[in-house]
Motif scaffolding. Sequence first.
Motif, short mmCIF file in Angstrom:
data_model
loop_
_atom_site.label_atom_id
_atom_site.label_comp_id
_atom_site.label_asym_id
_atom_site.label_seq_id
_atom_site.Cartn_x
_atom_site.Cartn_y
_atom_site.Cartn_z
N PHE A 192 0.83 -1.19 0.00
CA PHE A 192 0.00 0.00 0.00
C PHE A 192 0.87 1.25 0.00
O PHE A 192 2.01 1.23 0.48
N LEU A 193 0.31 2.35 -0.50
CA LEU A 193 0.95 3.66 -0.39
C LEU A 193 0.09 4.54 0.52
O LEU A 193 -1.14 4.56 0.40
N LYS A 194 0.73 5.30 1.39
CA LYS A 194 0.03 6.10 2.40
C LYS A 194 -0.48 7.42 1.82
O LYS A 194 -0.08 8.50 2.25
N ILE A 195 -1.38 7.33 0.90
CA ILE A 195 -1.99 8.54 0.34
C ILE A 195 -2.80 9.26 1.40
O ILE A 195 -3.00 10.49 1.32
N THR A 196 -3.24 8.53 2.44
CA THR A 196 -4.02 9.17 3.50
C THR A 196 -3.20 10.20 4.27
O THR A 196 -3.77 11.12 4.86
N ASP A 197 -1.88 10.07 4.30
CA ASP A 197 -1.03 11.07 4.95
C ASP A 197 -1.14 12.43 4.25
O ASP A 197 -0.79 13.46 4.82
N TYR A 198 -1.61 12.42 3.01
CA TYR A 198 -1.72 13.64 2.22
C TYR A 198 -3.17 14.08 2.02
O TYR A 198 -3.45 14.97 1.22
N ALA A 204 -7.23 20.52 0.61
CA ALA A 204 -7.05 21.97 0.70
C ALA A 204 -6.58 22.57 -0.62
O ALA A 204 -7.02 23.65 -1.02
N ASP A 205 -5.71 21.86 -1.32
CA ASP A 205 -5.12 22.42 -2.55
C ASP A 205 -6.08 22.38 -3.74
O ASP A 205 -5.75 22.91 -4.80
N LEU A 206 -7.24 21.76 -3.58
CA LEU A 206 -8.24 21.84 -4.64
C LEU A 206 -8.63 23.29 -4.91
O LEU A 206 -9.00 23.66 -6.02
N SER A 207 -8.51 24.14 -3.89
CA SER A 207 -8.84 25.55 -4.06
C SER A 207 -7.86 26.26 -4.98
O SER A 207 -8.17 27.35 -5.50
N PRO A 213 -12.36 21.95 -14.11
CA PRO A 213 -13.83 21.95 -14.05
C PRO A 213 -14.30 21.76 -12.62
O PRO A 213 -13.74 20.96 -11.87
N GLU A 214 -15.34 22.49 -12.26
CA GLU A 214 -15.84 22.42 -10.89
C GLU A 214 -16.28 21.00 -10.53
O GLU A 214 -16.07 20.54 -9.42
N ARG A 215 -16.88 20.29 -11.48
CA ARG A 215 -17.38 18.95 -11.14
C ARG A 215 -16.24 17.98 -10.83
O ARG A 215 -16.40 17.07 -10.02
N VAL A 216 -15.05 18.18 -11.42
CA VAL A 216 -13.91 17.32 -11.11
C VAL A 216 -13.42 17.61 -9.70
O VAL A 216 -13.12 16.70 -8.92
N ARG A 217 -13.35 18.89 -9.35
CA ARG A 217 -12.93 19.23 -7.99
C ARG A 217 -13.92 18.68 -6.96
O ARG A 217 -13.51 18.18 -5.91
N VAL A 218 -15.21 18.75 -7.27
CA VAL A 218 -16.22 18.23 -6.35
C VAL A 218 -16.09 16.71 -6.21
O VAL A 218 -16.21 16.16 -5.11
N MET A 219 -15.81 16.03 -7.33
CA MET A 219 -15.66 14.57 -7.28
C MET A 219 -14.47 14.18 -6.40
O MET A 219 -14.54 13.22 -5.62
N GLN A 220 -13.37 14.93 -6.52
CA GLN A 220 -12.21 14.63 -5.67
C GLN A 220 -12.51 14.95 -4.21
O GLN A 220 -12.13 14.19 -3.31
N GLU A 221 -13.17 16.07 -3.98
CA GLU A 221 -13.53 16.44 -2.61
C GLU A 221 -14.41 15.37 -1.98
O GLU A 221 -14.21 14.98 -0.82
N HIS A 222 -15.37 14.86 -2.76
CA HIS A 222 -16.25 13.81 -2.24
C HIS A 222 -15.47 12.53 -1.97
O HIS A 222 -15.71 11.86 -0.95
N PHE A 562 6.93 22.69 -7.43
CA PHE A 562 5.50 22.95 -7.56
C PHE A 562 4.76 21.82 -6.85
O PHE A 562 5.28 20.70 -6.71
N THR A 563 3.55 22.10 -6.39
CA THR A 563 2.80 21.12 -5.60
C THR A 563 1.61 20.53 -6.34
O THR A 563 1.01 19.56 -5.89
N GLU A 564 1.23 21.15 -7.46
CA GLU A 564 0.14 20.63 -8.29
C GLU A 564 0.65 20.44 -9.71
O GLU A 564 1.31 21.33 -10.26
N PRO A 565 0.34 19.30 -10.33
CA PRO A 565 0.94 19.01 -11.64
C PRO A 565 0.26 19.66 -12.84
O PRO A 565 0.89 19.85 -13.87
#
Length: 820
Positions: A192-198, A204-207, A213-222, A562-565
């Motif tokens: 396993f990889l500890k993605i939960t640590d992030y 937070a960085d979705l902002s 697209p807003e719907r992609v950000r909402v899907m990740q947030e959910h 950079f923190t977002e690709p």
Amino acid sequence: MNAKYQPEQLETKWQAVWADQGLYRTGGPGERNKYYCLVMFPYPSGVAHMGHVRNYTIGDVVARWHRMNGYNVLHPMGWDAFGMPAENAAIKDQVHPADSTRRNIDFMRAQFKRMGISYDWDRELATNHPGYYRWTQWLFLLLYKRGLAYRKRAAVNWCPDCATVLANEQVIDGRCWRCETAVTERELEQWFLKITDYAERLLADLSLLEGWPERVRVMQEHWIGKSVGVEVEFTLAGGRPAPVFTTRQDTLFGVTYIVVAPEHPLVEELIAGRPAEAAVRAFVQRAKAQSDLFRSSAETEKEGIYTGVDAVHPLTGEQVPIWVANYVLMDYGTGIVMGVPAHDTRDFAFARKYGLRVRPVIMPPGERLNGETMAAAYTEPGVMADSGRYDGLDSVQALDRIAADVEAARLGRRKVHYRLRDWLISRQRYWGAPIPMLQCERCGWHPVPEDQLPVKLVRDVAFTAKGASPLAQSGEFLAAECPSCRGKARRETDTMDTFIDSSWYFLRYASPRRQEAPFARAEVNHWLPVDQYIGGIEHAVLHLLYSRFITKVLYDAGMVNFTEPFTRLLTQGMVVMGGAKMSKSKGNVVSPDEMIKRYGADAVRLFILFASPPERDLEWSNQGAEGAFRFLQRVWRLVLESRGLPGNPTVGPQEEDLMRLTHQTIKRITTDIRERMNFNTAIAAAMELVNGLYAYKDQNPAARQNASVLDWSLRTLVVLLAPFAPHLSEELWHRLGGEGSVHLQRWPQYDATLLKAAEVTVVVQVDGRVRDKLTVPAGMEGPRLEELVLGLPKVAQHLDGGRPVRVVIVPDKLVNVVTR
């Protein structure tokens, strides 16, 4: 080449010229402003379909437009080449995955070149090449060293058809994301990889992702699923705690039962040796066979069974029954939830079905609820009641106070829970990057030393049946030496999830031939983040979430700045036919090769861009492709018939109209590409310009045409069409005497002062019916325009000496005189 438009001939010609010239080779860092345009790389299935054509044509327009606007563009292509389909084919047909994959890549590469996509093929990569997966393995070791990769025994998702485990994100409605087989559960030891640590940073960085697209950000947030609440300890017989997570601690005094997820280990402990044991176990098996999506759906009937055991409420000391129910998921909180039927819709339905008590403890202002007569749960804020010392408090304000009191009394603690679970990356298959770990008989697990990478897939293996990885049967692969004690060791035979390969490929493109590291830091920090990323909505959680995670790990390791690709993201719609997505199983696949041979690549590109905005589904139509071909024929004839004609040097009103239309077209196409990526309306604007050019020619015999204005407008048209129809535009550019490639020309700039006409024709209506027209100076003020309109004889006769009720003016277009 004769005067007839022959797309196959001219497209082959210019593709060869561009390749010889290295026209699309990426310049070095610092040459100009950079622009990184990337479309999600494909799995080499053996043949490109219309979905590929659409994706990569969209990306090509963006790349070509930015080159013509002075950017140094990185526009690469590669292959997501590992995966189960190639291995399944090897089992079925006895063709080695390496051979079939190489053959498929060669074929698809030729298809993409035939489409005229402007890739820098010098940067091509394939994830199955040892030079690439060496660094995929290095990435795993980096994660391992940073405490983010670990091995544990756990209940995992198992796809019996693919014969491998799946990450939670790869189970959709209880089925495998790839083959749609119903997923079962197995107990296995896996990596396993500890993605939960992030989790918090990923949320937070979705902002920061304003270009997504807003719907992609909402899907990740959910999917990350952050819940802030309290973990309260109910107590079982003997004092054993049963922690319950809730975000509604204001309803604690309304708990009349608690519910345990069917998968929870506590269930077996509760029912062992009790009368309800057999019935509960049967219910658990039935509930576990249902998908999480089905169980959590609001439409699904809530079912449960009483365990025969009660728990003690920590605040009231009451005995509350413990139930097992299908609507509680093990992945949420502690897998145990409170039943508060008076203030939760699903709890209310459950309580009414099974005759459980409903106890309201939050009242609407000025009302008093009765649990026996309530017709529905009350879920709004209100005033607390029947809650001891909290009576009379506002329920929202009480949340913090109750949480603090629970902590102070050591009955629980504040908690943040996430739906996100660690990323399961082990796959029990051959065709993937081997996990670079080995197990010593004496020392246990060890990472493979970096200087021994890559751990290569051995080629001489037997493909027999699914579920039996050839690596586990290969003595050549298994045998290893322990790097610690030099004793015998055994290599890990699981390979990595292919989403590991795609979680960092966009970084490798910056320096794809680098041998000392996965990428050159200076170059990756120059080119990244990707300015425009394009791909399907189906990867909104899977690939995009994993890529964001890996990028943040590399940032923490000091390897990227950079923190977002991906700065901007476009999720294009599907290509459908007869209302269904194109697929071989549905028998509705249209071959791009056949369409290109019939109409040419430019016509196929043009139709697929014109038929629909990129984010919407596109209904394929052979007639539409034929229509695009006819339009290109019109452009071809227009240019060949118009070039080099002698003409009148006078610039009159018709020339001014043509110049104005051309500047308007430049503005419309520029805006549509740069700001909206509405390629369909951009092409429509080009079509209007072609109509305008034909109208100018038809109204003006050659002797009266202004050759310089016409030539300028034709050249502008050809340059504007270059991103959409690159081959035709290149040919016509040279036939018009243009120097160099049309794709190296600067994008036309419009003159704002020439966008408006000096005069306009205004339609005049009386009560909505057209009665006259009036030619006036553009931008005429309302009062003066109204005065002129009311003075028209055809208007005056309808007024019959009276005054209108009102006059409605649409500037430069319409005046409506309302008489009643």
